[in-house]
Design an enzyme around this catalytic site. Structure first.
Site, PDB file in Angstrom:
ATOM      1  N   HIS A 198      -4.544   3.023  -6.759  1.00 10.15           N
ATOM      2  CA  HIS A 198      -5.429   2.645  -6.102  1.00 10.15           C
ATOM      3  C   HIS A 198      -6.985   2.352  -6.737  1.00 10.15           C
ATOM      4  O   HIS A 198      -7.452   1.740  -6.828  1.00 10.15           O
ATOM      5  CB  HIS A 198      -5.534   3.974  -5.444  1.00 10.15           C
ATOM      6  CG  HIS A 198      -5.169   3.203  -3.607  1.00 10.15           C
ATOM      7  ND1 HIS A 198      -3.676   3.432  -3.392  1.00 10.15           N
ATOM      8  CD2 HIS A 198      -4.893   2.644  -2.635  1.00 10.15           C
ATOM      9  CE1 HIS A 198      -3.434   2.925  -2.440  1.00 10.15           C
ATOM     10  NE2 HIS A 198      -4.615   3.144  -2.083  1.00 10.15           N
ATOM     11  N   ASP A 219       0.985  -1.063   0.164  1.00  5.88           N
ATOM     12  CA  ASP A 219      -0.183  -0.204  -0.016  1.00  5.88           C
ATOM     13  C   ASP A 219       0.787   1.415  -0.130  1.00  5.88           C
ATOM     14  O   ASP A 219       0.837   2.602  -0.960  1.00  5.88           O
ATOM     15  CB  ASP A 219      -0.936  -0.019   0.969  1.00  5.88           C
ATOM     16  CG  ASP A 219      -1.965   1.229   1.103  1.00  5.88           C
ATOM     17  OD1 ASP A 219      -2.285   1.300  -0.036  1.00  5.88           O
ATOM     18  OD2 ASP A 219      -2.754   1.081   2.586  1.00  5.88           O
ATOM     19  N   HIS A 258      -6.696  -0.943  -7.599  1.00 10.47           N
ATOM     20  CA  HIS A 258      -7.396  -1.794  -6.326  1.00 10.47           C
ATOM     21  C   HIS A 258      -8.492  -1.382  -6.778  1.00 10.47           C
ATOM     22  O   HIS A 258      -8.861  -3.252  -6.560  1.00 10.47           O
ATOM     23  CB  HIS A 258      -6.451  -0.898  -5.477  1.00 10.47           C
ATOM     24  CG  HIS A 258      -7.173  -1.027  -4.236  1.00 10.47           C
ATOM     25  ND1 HIS A 258      -8.699  -1.177  -3.583  1.00 10.47           N
ATOM     26  CD2 HIS A 258      -6.956  -2.923  -3.380  1.00 10.47           C
ATOM     27  CE1 HIS A 258      -8.927  -1.807  -2.984  1.00 10.47           C
ATOM     28  NE2 HIS A 258      -8.457  -2.677  -2.860  1.00 10.47           N
ATOM     29  N   HIS A 263      -5.882  -5.489   0.955  1.00 13.58           N
ATOM     30  CA  HIS A 263      -5.539  -4.153  -0.034  1.00 13.58           C
ATOM     31  C   HIS A 263      -4.162  -3.744  -0.658  1.00 13.58           C
ATOM     32  O   HIS A 263      -4.324  -3.820  -1.886  1.00 13.58           O
ATOM     33  CB  HIS A 263      -6.174  -3.022   1.640  1.00 13.58           C
ATOM     34  CG  HIS A 263      -6.264  -1.932   0.005  1.00 13.58           C
ATOM     35  ND1 HIS A 263      -6.841  -1.191  -0.345  1.00 13.58           N
ATOM     36  CD2 HIS A 263      -4.852  -0.750   0.769  1.00 13.58           C
ATOM     37  CE1 HIS A 263      -6.879   0.051  -1.088  1.00 13.58           C
ATOM     38  NE2 HIS A 263      -5.332   0.372   0.614  1.00 13.58           N
TER      39      HIS A 263
END
Ligand SMILES: [Zn+2]
Length: 381
Positions: free
Chosen positions: A257, A174, A260, A274
């Site tokens: 992101h 992340d 993601h 995540h």
């Protein structure tokens, strides 16, 4: 906010160290008199006693509410009811990113203050003024933005080091994305998650997070496998939690992101952390950017050593599964997604192409570097 304004936001106080949990009561007391602690049963099982002792020492009452696992709109509303019923004036999340996201959203809706006590360093959720809300089945639903960050973020490094190392690894995934996305946002001079244009401060913190991780992630991961706290572990926890938190929020999110979020739209990826899915987003963003080959190669080698996925195989997908890749790419490029902060236009076909190419490329890089071949991921339903 007018489009030319730059801004940085941050939590009121950040506390980190071995045994920091014993100071929770003292810091909470500066913020409220009736705390509501939210934690799932597993987390409460191993930190509940220390939290209770610390609150008692500060003469604070203890009320713990069980967190139900996914930060859905329904779970947030349920916590708001609990806050009202218990007349709490500060909500404290004890746990991982999901608990934290739910408590921030509930604290805001209930009109009280909120604080976070992350027990893992697996995401950069703890410091930010936004929550990610998911559906009951774990698909990305929306970002919710709040007018302020948590008043307190307190991390006990020993508790983080006691958790499974896979969580710290996910946090590195992340946090590595933070610089790639802040760099793209600064190049395009787009709005950040803080609601203004990026400052040199926000962008620099994102870069610092990247540098700290390249220097310290591998020794830190080895130390945490033995549940040891060494200086490298402290630095990685700070990079994953504070630097990446400030860096993504005030430096800006971009393609990684958004990809993601796109990956959560296909069931094959469910159950992955995540940060694991974000790492696929980072590799894909580098390809989309046409980054120097050596940069992409270094990133794949480093993240393989860290233990992060960088192939489709490792997130349950295949390069020839065009339908799934299109679904991911479509979701990653919907209007309002942060992928539109890239310094060039990106459409769904671009993302699907980039995703399809990372498999062969990463497999080759890993082979040439004598690194392990990808292990297929199978989602459990
Ligand atoms: Zn993230």
């Amino acid at each position: 906010m007018p489009p030319t304004v730059r801004t940085v936001i941050s939590p009121g106080r950040y506390v980190q160290g071995k045994g920091a949990i014993h100071q929770l009561g003292g810091f909470v007391k500066q913020l409220g008199s009736t705390p509501l602690l939210v934690a799932d049963d597993m987390v409460w099982g191993f930190v509940g006693h220390d939290v209770e002792t610390s609150l008692k020492e500060a003469d604070l009452p203890l009320h713990r509410e069980k967190f139900n696992g996914i930060p859905t709109a329904k779970e947030v509303d349920r916590l708001v009811d609990v806050i009202k019923k218990t007349k709490a004036d500060i909500a404290i999340a004890v746990g991982g990113g999901s608990t934290i996201d739910a408590v921030k959203a509930a604290g805001y809706l209930a009109g009280i203050r909120w604080a976070n006590c992350p027990t893992v360093a697996s995401t950069d959720a703890p410091c930010s003024a936004l929550s990610v809300i998911y559906t009951e089945t774990g698909e990305f639903e929306e970002y919710r933005f709040f007018p302020r960050n948590p008043d307190l973020v307190l991390v006990d490094s020993q508790i983080v080091a006691n958790a499974p190392v896979a969580l710290l690894i996910a946090g590195v995934g992340d946090a590595l994305a933070t610089w790639l996305e802040a760099r793209a946002t600064s190049r395009s001079n787009s709005k950040t998650m803080a609601g203004g244009l990026p400052t040199v401060t926000g962008t620099a913190l994102a870069k610092l997070s990247w540098e700290v991780l390249w220097e310290n992630a591998l020794p830190a991961i080895d130390a945490v496998k033995d549940h040891q706290v060494i200086p490298a572990v402290e630095k990685v926890i700070e990079a994953n939690t504070l630097l990446s938190g400030l860096g993504f929020e005030s430096g800006g999110l971009a393609a990684a992101h958004a990809i993601h979020n796109g990956l959560t739209a296909v069931p094959q990826t469910h159950g992955l952390a995540h940060g694991q899915k974000v790492n696929i987003g980072s590799v894909t963003q580098l390809v989309l950017e046409g980054a120097p080959t050596s940069d992409i190669r270094d990133f794949i080698e480093f993240t393989t050593r860290v233990g992060l996925p960088n192939t489709l195989t490792e997130v349950g997908l295949r390069a020839d599964d065009h339908d799934s890749l299109k679904k991911v790419a479509d979701a990653a490029t919907v209007a309002g997604e942060t992928i539109h902060s890239m310094p060039f236009e990106v459409n769904s076909e671009d993302v699907a192409s980039a995703l399809a190419t990372i498999e062969r490329y990463a497999v080759n890089v890993r082979e040439q570097a004598h690194l392990p071949a990808p292990v297929p991921y199978l989602a459990h339903h």
